[in-house]
Design an enzyme around this catalytic site. Structure first.
Site, PDB file in Angstrom:
ATOM      1  N   ASP A 132      36.582  35.679  44.820  1.00  0.00           N
ATOM      2  CA  ASP A 132      36.705  36.802  46.030  1.00  0.00           C
ATOM      3  C   ASP A 132      35.321  36.906  46.611  1.00  0.00           C
ATOM      4  O   ASP A 132      34.522  36.249  46.101  1.00  0.00           O
ATOM      5  CB  ASP A 132      37.124  38.068  45.450  1.00  0.00           C
TER       6      ASP A 132
ATOM      7  N   ASP B 279      33.929  39.630  49.409  1.00  0.00           N
ATOM      8  CA  ASP B 279      33.194  40.866  49.613  1.00  0.00           C
ATOM      9  C   ASP B 279      33.561  41.580  48.256  1.00  0.00           C
ATOM     10  O   ASP B 279      34.589  42.036  47.775  1.00  0.00           O
ATOM     11  CB  ASP B 279      33.889  41.603  50.876  1.00  0.00           C
TER      12      ASP B 279
ATOM     13  N   ASP C  96      37.205  42.148  42.831  1.00  0.00           N
ATOM     14  CA  ASP C  96      36.819  43.499  42.574  1.00  0.00           C
ATOM     15  C   ASP C  96      37.727  44.554  43.181  1.00  0.00           C
ATOM     16  O   ASP C  96      37.610  46.021  43.168  1.00  0.00           O
ATOM     17  CB  ASP C  96      35.499  43.769  43.234  1.00  0.00           C
TER      18      ASP C  96
END
Length: 252
Positions: free
Chosen positions: A15, A17, A194
């Site tokens: 991922d 950001d 996240d």
């Protein structure tokens, strides 16, 4: 829980950001550490192309941030896929949030300072990080456009944001499709993320015998620790490769 080292048989799904990059107050204020593209380029080579960026950002934005890296990637939570040979697949083809919807979101949020509308090729995200008190207002607004039973679009929750995107795609779907790519096939996948949208990617990695690593649990919620872990593995793998090559050249 600590992240273990990986090897040449790994496939990395990363991922952007909140995982490789620190979350910024607004999407355009994100900062890319100068050494990150180089780390990713090195890993991309060491893994035989078995590295993909899987993000809510568009492919264009991913490439702008990580240039000169041009790896396999999934943009907009899997709506667009780029395979290791550069082929791009759009799922579902041609479906995107209408301009009328985009205009109505901008008009509605103009009266809410700190609420920002991020337009993407197929979807649209509304960020309220700078105005967390507008959480309920934002969700009422998007639910009025996209009810739970909408046939073509869905609401995608994110960290102090919500996105409208095409139904039927996910980061899990992206991992499944990319694992059939020649650069990924037969490798052990590790997905690092996240956010809520990363859970499907983690589950897909586990179905293929790999791991799903949450930044909050494994890296103390710190993208800098993710980058450091990737750099350490890249250095070790490159060192081992050079040692093996040197030993082979020394043999008569």
């Amino acid at each position: 829980m600590a992240a273990t080292d990986f090897d040449y048989g790994t496939a990395l799904f990363l991922d952007l950001d909140g995982t490789l990059l620190e979350i910024a107050a607004t999407p355009e204020l994100v900062v890319v550490p100068p050494n990150l593209p180089g780390i990713l380029l090195q890993l991309h080579a060491l893994l035989g192309g078995g590295l993909a960026i899987v993000s809510g950002r568009s492919l264009k934005t991913i490439d702008q941030y990580l240039q000169p890296l041009r790896s396999a990637a999934a943009g907009e939570h899997g709506v667009t896929l780029r395979f290791s040979d550069g082929t791009i697949e759009e799922m579902p083809a041609g479906l995107g949030v209408t301009q009328a919807w985009r205009d109505s979101l901008v008009a509605a949020t103009e009266r809410w300072p700190g609420v920002l509308v991020e337009s993407k090729p197929h979807g649209c995200a509304i960020h309220y990080r700078l105005a967390p008190e507008r959480h309920d207002d934002v969700w009422r607004l998007v639910r009025a456009l996209v009810p739970e039973d909408h046939p073509w679009f869905r609401l995608i929750p994110a960290r102090e944001a919500v996105e409208i995107g095409p139904r039927g795609t996910s980061k899990g779907h992206a991992v499944e499709r990319l694992m059939k790519d020649s650069a990924f096939k037969g490798r052990r996948p590790i997905f690092i993320g996240d956010d809520f949208t990363d859970e499907a990617g983690m589950s897909a990695a586990r179905r293929h015998g790999g791991e799903g690593l949450r930044v909050q649990e494994v890296f103390d919620g710190d993208p800098a620790k993710v980058r450091a872990w990737l750099a350490r593995n890249a250095e070790r793998m490159a060192r081992d490769l050079n040692t093996t090559a040197a030993g082979a050249s020394a043999r008569p």
